[in-house]
Design an enzyme around this catalytic site. Structure first.
Site, PDB file in Angstrom:
ATOM      1  N   SER A   1     -42.897  17.195  -9.636  1.00  0.00           N
ATOM      2  CA  SER A   1     -42.877  17.511  -8.199  1.00  0.00           C
ATOM      3  C   SER A   1     -43.841  16.581  -7.488  1.00  0.00           C
ATOM      4  CB  SER A   1     -43.338  18.967  -8.003  1.00  0.00           C
ATOM      5  OG  SER A   1     -43.540  19.252  -6.648  1.00  0.00           O
TER       6      SER A   1
ATOM      7  N   TYR B   1     -49.809  25.977  -9.283  1.00  0.00           N
ATOM      8  CA  TYR B   1     -48.518  25.263  -9.355  1.00  0.00           C
ATOM      9  C   TYR B   1     -48.764  23.763  -9.536  1.00  0.00           C
ATOM     10  CZ  TYR B   1     -43.859  23.565  -8.003  1.00  0.00           C
ATOM     11  OH  TYR B   1     -42.629  22.938  -7.989  1.00  0.00           O
TER      12      TYR B   1
HETATM   13  P1  NDP Z   1     -34.395  27.366  -8.102  1.00  0.00           P
HETATM   14  O1  NDP Z   1     -35.229  28.578  -7.935  1.00  0.00           O
HETATM   15  O2  NDP Z   1     -33.104  27.285  -7.384  1.00  0.00           O
HETATM   16  O3  NDP Z   1     -34.116  27.077  -9.637  1.00  0.00           O
HETATM   17  C1  NDP Z   1     -35.034  27.412 -10.652  1.00  0.00           C
HETATM   18  C2  NDP Z   1     -34.274  27.469 -11.958  1.00  0.00           C
HETATM   19  O4  NDP Z   1     -35.220  27.721 -13.021  1.00  0.00           O
HETATM   20  C3  NDP Z   1     -33.250  28.573 -11.980  1.00  0.00           C
HETATM   21  O5  NDP Z   1     -32.045  28.086 -12.526  1.00  0.00           O
HETATM   22  C4  NDP Z   1     -33.866  29.620 -12.894  1.00  0.00           C
HETATM   23  O6  NDP Z   1     -32.845  30.308 -13.608  1.00  0.00           O
HETATM   24  C5  NDP Z   1     -34.649  28.735 -13.838  1.00  0.00           C
HETATM   25  N1  NDP Z   1     -35.669  29.475 -14.579  1.00  0.00           N
HETATM   26  C6  NDP Z   1     -36.741  30.151 -14.098  1.00  0.00           C
HETATM   27  N2  NDP Z   1     -37.395  30.753 -15.108  1.00  0.00           N
HETATM   28  C7  NDP Z   1     -36.717  30.454 -16.248  1.00  0.00           C
HETATM   29  C8  NDP Z   1     -36.883  30.787 -17.610  1.00  0.00           C
HETATM   30  N3  NDP Z   1     -37.904  31.556 -18.033  1.00  0.00           N
HETATM   31  N4  NDP Z   1     -36.003  30.298 -18.514  1.00  0.00           N
HETATM   32  C9  NDP Z   1     -34.963  29.523 -18.118  1.00  0.00           C
HETATM   33  N5  NDP Z   1     -34.748  29.186 -16.835  1.00  0.00           N
HETATM   34  C10 NDP Z   1     -35.614  29.650 -15.912  1.00  0.00           C
HETATM   35  O7  NDP Z   1     -35.353  26.154  -7.663  1.00  0.00           O
HETATM   36  P2  NDP Z   1     -35.206  24.559  -7.778  1.00  0.00           P
HETATM   37  O8  NDP Z   1     -33.854  24.155  -8.129  1.00  0.00           O
HETATM   38  O9  NDP Z   1     -35.840  24.013  -6.577  1.00  0.00           O
HETATM   39  O10 NDP Z   1     -36.203  24.269  -8.988  1.00  0.00           O
HETATM   40  C11 NDP Z   1     -35.893  23.451 -10.098  1.00  0.00           C
HETATM   41  C12 NDP Z   1     -37.120  22.632 -10.473  1.00  0.00           C
HETATM   42  O11 NDP Z   1     -37.439  21.729  -9.416  1.00  0.00           O
HETATM   43  C13 NDP Z   1     -38.390  23.446 -10.725  1.00  0.00           C
HETATM   44  O12 NDP Z   1     -39.054  22.954 -11.860  1.00  0.00           O
HETATM   45  C14 NDP Z   1     -39.206  23.187  -9.471  1.00  0.00           C
HETATM   46  O13 NDP Z   1     -40.591  23.330  -9.708  1.00  0.00           O
HETATM   47  C15 NDP Z   1     -38.820  21.751  -9.171  1.00  0.00           C
HETATM   48  N6  NDP Z   1     -39.087  21.302  -7.812  1.00  0.00           N
HETATM   49  C16 NDP Z   1     -38.469  21.919  -6.752  1.00  0.00           C
HETATM   50  C17 NDP Z   1     -38.781  21.530  -5.465  1.00  0.00           C
HETATM   51  C18 NDP Z   1     -38.202  22.229  -4.266  1.00  0.00           C
HETATM   52  O14 NDP Z   1     -38.705  22.004  -3.136  1.00  0.00           O
HETATM   53  N7  NDP Z   1     -37.179  23.057  -4.396  1.00  0.00           N
HETATM   54  C19 NDP Z   1     -39.697  20.421  -5.201  1.00  0.00           C
HETATM   55  C20 NDP Z   1     -40.246  19.829  -6.388  1.00  0.00           C
HETATM   56  C21 NDP Z   1     -39.937  20.258  -7.641  1.00  0.00           C
HETATM   57  P3  NDP Z   1     -32.861  31.871 -13.980  1.00  0.00           P
HETATM   58  O15 NDP Z   1     -33.664  32.581 -12.932  1.00  0.00           O
HETATM   59  O16 NDP Z   1     -31.400  32.224 -13.961  1.00  0.00           O
HETATM   60  O17 NDP Z   1     -33.448  31.927 -15.344  1.00  0.00           O
END
Ligand code: NDP
Length: 247
Positions: free
Chosen positions: A141, A154
């Site tokens: 990030s 974070y």
């Molecule tokens: P979302 O909340 O849409 O997606 C997060 C994903 O992580 C979901 O598919 C969720 O699936 C999964 N997840 C969470 N906990 C677990 C677990 N224990 N095991 C397996 N899967 C898990 O957010 P984003 O798409 O934005 O996030 C994706 C990545 O991008 C993250 O690492 C985030 O930190 C990073 N990021 C996002 C930014 C933003 O502004 N959105 C900016 C910079 C980085 P489920 O709950 O079904 O398990």
């Protein structure tokens, strides 16, 4: 260079960046295995991929459990005979001021954002070393490069992901032809803010809703650029901010 026929594993494929990346890699010809906890969303993803003629494997995966990561990847290798790409994407961002002592949320961030990334990498690395090829894409990030007060934990997890990516690259790239890329997005319009429970951050959450943020597809395209680069080229980092994001 093409990723046609390559096998890609994506953690956190049930929403946001993971879901968009699964679709983008599939459209580019990869076989896609996506894991997360919300299997209903994954079934929807599988249907969408199959509708456009792609191949998908989806299943419940909790990246905080090393055994889950190992068995998910083993199932993929059993089905398709290889694992060429890992998109280490699962993560959460319950921002909070440290003084509010939301210890459970810190624990979850360390478990998912950091340990989950290590466990998923650990599951693919032995296969990639044996193949002498592979590509690990870790979703860090902007918070892996800059720090802000309510993001101390974070940011700590994402700085760790950036550092881990560079260490892994140094260990695996030259020796085993395994490429490693850290992706560092700014604000992307996804469900990520839903995990924020600190009421004092309500204004921040509202302000991100108003901004012209990136779309999950923008990040999927950045990932596609990295994994679609020719084998002699290792895209180490990609930082992408919305045009309107200052820091
Ligand atoms: P979302 O909340 O849409 O997606 C997060 C994903 O992580 C979901 O598919 C969720 O699936 C999964 N997840 C969470 N906990 C677990 C677990 N224990 N095991 C397996 N899967 C898990 O957010 P984003 O798409 O934005 O996030 C994706 C990545 O991008 C993250 O690492 C985030 O930190 C990073 N990021 C996002 C930014 C933003 O502004 N959105 C900016 C910079 C980085 P489920 O709950 O079904 O398990």
């Amino acid at each position: 260079m093409t990723i046609e026929g390559k096998v890609a594993v994506i953690t956190g494929g049930s929403s946001g960046i993971g879901y968009a990346t699964a679709l983008a890699l599939s459209k580019a010809g990869a076989k896609v295995a996506a894991g997360a906890r919300r299997t209903d969303r994954l079934e929807q993803l599988k249907a969408e991929i199959e509708k456009i003629g792609g191949e998908a494997l989806v299943g419940r995966l909790d990246v905080t459990k090393k055994a889950d990561c190992d068995s998910f990847v083993n199932d993929v290798v059993k089905k398709w005979g290889a694992v060429d790409i890992l998109v280490n994407n699962a993560g959460l961002m319950p921002l909070s001021f440290f003084k509010n002592l939301k210890v459970d949320e810190w624990d979850r961030m360390v478990d998912v954002n950091l340990k989950g990334v290590l466990y998923a990498a650990a599951a693919v690395v032995p296969h990639m070393i044996a193949q002498k090829s592979g590509h690990i894409v870790n979703i860090s990030s902007i918070a892996g490069r800059v720090v802000f007060p309510a993001g101390s934990v974070y940011c700590a997890t994402k700085h760790a992901v950036t550092a881990f990516s560079e260490g892994l690259r140094q260990e695996l790239s030259q020796r085993y032809s395994i490429r490693v890329t850290a992706i560092e997005p700014g604000v992307v319009d996804t469900e990520l803010n839903n995990t924020i429970t600190d009421a004092s951050l309500q204004k921040f959450v509202e302000s991100t809703k108003q901004m012209a943020a990136l779309h999950a597809e923008d990040i999927a395209n950045a990932i596609l650029f990295a994994v679609g680069s020719p084998p002699h080229m290792n895209v180490n980092e990609i930082m992408v901010r919305p045009t309107v994001q200052e820091r």
